[in-house]
Design a protein around this motif. Sequence first.
Motif, PDB file in Angstrom:
ATOM      1  N   SER A 281       0.848  -1.186   0.000  1.00 24.35           N
ATOM      2  CA  SER A 281       0.000   0.000   0.000  1.00 24.35           C
ATOM      3  C   SER A 281       0.882   1.232   0.000  1.00 24.35           C
ATOM      4  CB  SER A 281      -0.939   0.006   1.214  1.00 24.35           C
ATOM      5  OG  SER A 281      -0.193   0.026   2.409  1.00 24.35           O
ATOM      6  N   GLY A 282       0.346   2.307  -0.552  1.00 20.15           N
ATOM      7  CA  GLY A 282       1.096   3.550  -0.583  1.00 20.15           C
ATOM      8  C   GLY A 282       0.533   4.508  -1.612  1.00 20.15           C
ATOM      9  N   TRP A 283       1.168   5.648  -1.714  1.00 19.83           N
ATOM     10  CA  TRP A 283       0.702   6.712  -2.592  1.00 19.83           C
ATOM     11  C   TRP A 283       1.328   6.615  -3.975  1.00 19.83           C
ATOM     12  CZ3 TRP A 283      -3.246   9.678  -1.125  1.00 19.83           C
ATOM     13  CH2 TRP A 283      -3.559   9.703   0.242  1.00 19.83           C
ATOM     14  N   LEU A 284       0.498   6.689  -4.997  1.00 17.72           N
ATOM     15  CA  LEU A 284       0.918   6.734  -6.387  1.00 17.72           C
ATOM     16  C   LEU A 284       0.135   7.850  -7.072  1.00 17.72           C
ATOM     17  CD1 LEU A 284       0.805   2.921  -7.268  1.00 17.72           C
ATOM     18  CD2 LEU A 284       2.862   4.294  -6.904  1.00 17.72           C
ATOM     19  N   THR A 285       0.734   8.430  -8.082  1.00 16.79           N
ATOM     20  CA  THR A 285       0.034   9.447  -8.862  1.00 16.79           C
ATOM     21  C   THR A 285      -0.568   8.777 -10.080  1.00 16.79           C
ATOM     22  OG1 THR A 285       1.564  11.143  -8.102  1.00 16.79           O
ATOM     23  CG2 THR A 285       0.279  11.650 -10.079  1.00 16.79           C
ATOM     24  N   ILE A 286      -1.841   9.023 -10.303  1.00 18.54           N
ATOM     25  CA  ILE A 286      -2.547   8.430 -11.427  1.00 18.54           C
ATOM     26  C   ILE A 286      -2.827   9.522 -12.457  1.00 18.54           C
ATOM     27  CG2 ILE A 286      -4.799   8.677 -10.304  1.00 18.54           C
ATOM     28  CD1 ILE A 286      -5.623   6.045 -11.692  1.00 18.54           C
ATOM     29  N   GLN A 287      -2.588   9.196 -13.722  1.00 25.79           N
ATOM     30  CA  GLN A 287      -2.900  10.114 -14.815  1.00 25.79           C
ATOM     31  C   GLN A 287      -4.312   9.800 -15.274  1.00 25.79           C
ATOM     32  OE1 GLN A 287      -0.967  12.600 -16.275  1.00 25.79           O
ATOM     33  NE2 GLN A 287      -2.812  13.115 -17.395  1.00 25.79           N
ATOM     34  N   THR A 288      -5.228  10.727 -15.044  1.00 26.34           N
ATOM     35  CA  THR A 288      -6.613  10.488 -15.438  1.00 26.34           C
ATOM     36  C   THR A 288      -6.910  11.211 -16.749  1.00 26.34           C
ATOM     37  OG1 THR A 288      -7.378  12.344 -14.092  1.00 26.34           O
ATOM     38  CG2 THR A 288      -7.421  10.177 -13.073  1.00 26.34           C
ATOM     39  N   PRO A 289      -7.635  10.556 -17.654  1.00 24.41           N
ATOM     40  CA  PRO A 289      -7.964  11.204 -18.930  1.00 24.41           C
ATOM     41  C   PRO A 289      -9.025  12.279 -18.744  1.00 24.41           C
ATOM     42  CG  PRO A 289      -9.001   9.066 -18.786  1.00 24.41           C
ATOM     43  CD  PRO A 289      -8.153   9.207 -17.552  1.00 24.41           C
ATOM     44  N   ARG A 290      -9.089  13.163 -19.684  1.00 21.92           N
ATOM     45  CA  ARG A 290     -10.120  14.209 -19.672  1.00 21.92           C
ATOM     46  C   ARG A 290     -11.452  13.549 -19.984  1.00 21.92           C
ATOM     47  NH1 ARG A 290      -9.340  19.896 -20.711  1.00 21.92           N
ATOM     48  NH2 ARG A 290     -11.397  20.822 -20.926  1.00 21.92           N
ATOM     49  N   LYS A 291     -12.414  13.699 -19.102  1.00 21.24           N
ATOM     50  CA  LYS A 291     -13.707  13.018 -19.266  1.00 21.24           C
ATOM     51  C   LYS A 291     -14.664  13.845 -20.111  1.00 21.24           C
ATOM     52  CE  LYS A 291     -13.050  10.378 -15.205  1.00 21.24           C
ATOM     53  NZ  LYS A 291     -13.426   9.133 -14.787  1.00 21.24           N
ATOM     54  N   THR A 292     -14.808  15.099 -19.785  1.00 29.01           N
ATOM     55  CA  THR A 292     -15.688  16.001 -20.532  1.00 29.01           C
ATOM     56  C   THR A 292     -15.034  17.378 -20.555  1.00 29.01           C
ATOM     57  OG1 THR A 292     -16.917  16.762 -18.604  1.00 29.01           O
ATOM     58  CG2 THR A 292     -17.742  14.773 -19.703  1.00 29.01           C
ATOM     59  N   LEU A 293     -15.613  18.282 -21.256  1.00 29.98           N
ATOM     60  CA  LEU A 293     -15.060  19.631 -21.284  1.00 29.98           C
ATOM     61  C   LEU A 293     -15.077  20.276 -19.903  1.00 29.98           C
ATOM     62  CD1 LEU A 293     -16.508  21.027 -24.631  1.00 29.98           C
ATOM     63  CD2 LEU A 293     -14.153  20.347 -24.139  1.00 29.98           C
ATOM     64  N   SER A 294     -16.083  19.957 -19.106  1.00 33.06           N
ATOM     65  CA  SER A 294     -16.187  20.573 -17.783  1.00 33.06           C
ATOM     66  C   SER A 294     -15.379  19.826 -16.718  1.00 33.06           C
ATOM     67  CB  SER A 294     -17.646  20.669 -17.356  1.00 33.06           C
ATOM     68  OG  SER A 294     -18.191  19.375 -17.239  1.00 33.06           O
ATOM     69  N   ARG A 295     -15.061  18.556 -16.951  1.00 40.02           N
ATOM     70  CA  ARG A 295     -14.295  17.762 -15.975  1.00 40.02           C
ATOM     71  C   ARG A 295     -12.943  17.441 -16.553  1.00 40.02           C
ATOM     72  NH1 ARG A 295     -17.269  12.679 -13.990  1.00 40.02           N
ATOM     73  NH2 ARG A 295     -15.413  12.572 -12.748  1.00 40.02           N
ATOM     74  N   LYS A 296     -11.953  18.205 -16.156  1.00 44.01           N
ATOM     75  CA  LYS A 296     -10.628  17.973 -16.716  1.00 44.01           C
ATOM     76  C   LYS A 296      -9.944  16.792 -16.031  1.00 44.01           C
ATOM     77  CE  LYS A 296      -8.003  21.090 -13.797  1.00 44.01           C
ATOM     78  NZ  LYS A 296      -7.011  22.120 -13.793  1.00 44.01           N
ATOM     79  N   GLY A 297      -9.103  16.146 -16.783  1.00 40.96           N
ATOM     80  CA  GLY A 297      -8.306  15.056 -16.250  1.00 40.96           C
ATOM     81  C   GLY A 297      -7.048  15.634 -15.632  1.00 40.96           C
TER      82      GLY A 297
END
Length: 163
Positions: free
Chosen positions: A49-65
């Motif tokens: 267990s521990g902290w990792l940074t996740i790259q999230t894709p852009r879902k919509t114009l209003s919700r940036k990744g």
Amino acid sequence: EEEEEEEKQNTSVASTHDDNDEEEDLNSQMESVSVSHSGHGVDVRSTRSGWLTIQTPRKTLSRKGGKKERYFCLDENGTLWYAANAIGDHVADYELSQITSVQEHEGQPLQFSIVIKDKKKGLHLTARTEEDARNWILSIRKAQKSASKGGFGNHTSGSALLF
């Protein structure tokens, strides 16, 4: 008197030599235990267990990744999950059977990807250190091997799988 003095010196030198030998033997034993336990300095456990940074894709114009740090856990039940914090609700859960591979990123030692079955995109992760990335990769692969051999969640028999 000279003989007694010489004998004391010889005894003192021999005692110091024995102490050094004992210390070297102890250090050698500790090194061999450390190496055999940790796989040559690499921490390979089937849970982590521990902290990792996740790259999230852009879902919509209003919700940036973007990059978001999340708390990841590979638990004893063979589930990889992550949450916004260590005690929060899980954002996502993946059984080891859903993970098709763990890919290292050449030239980017902090980054790796987890490919999920039936998902268009996998998890693109960044660890805080190279060692942490390597340990996560090896732990997930070890857990997958254990799961494929019935090591996780298979408590129907009386035997136990020890690591």
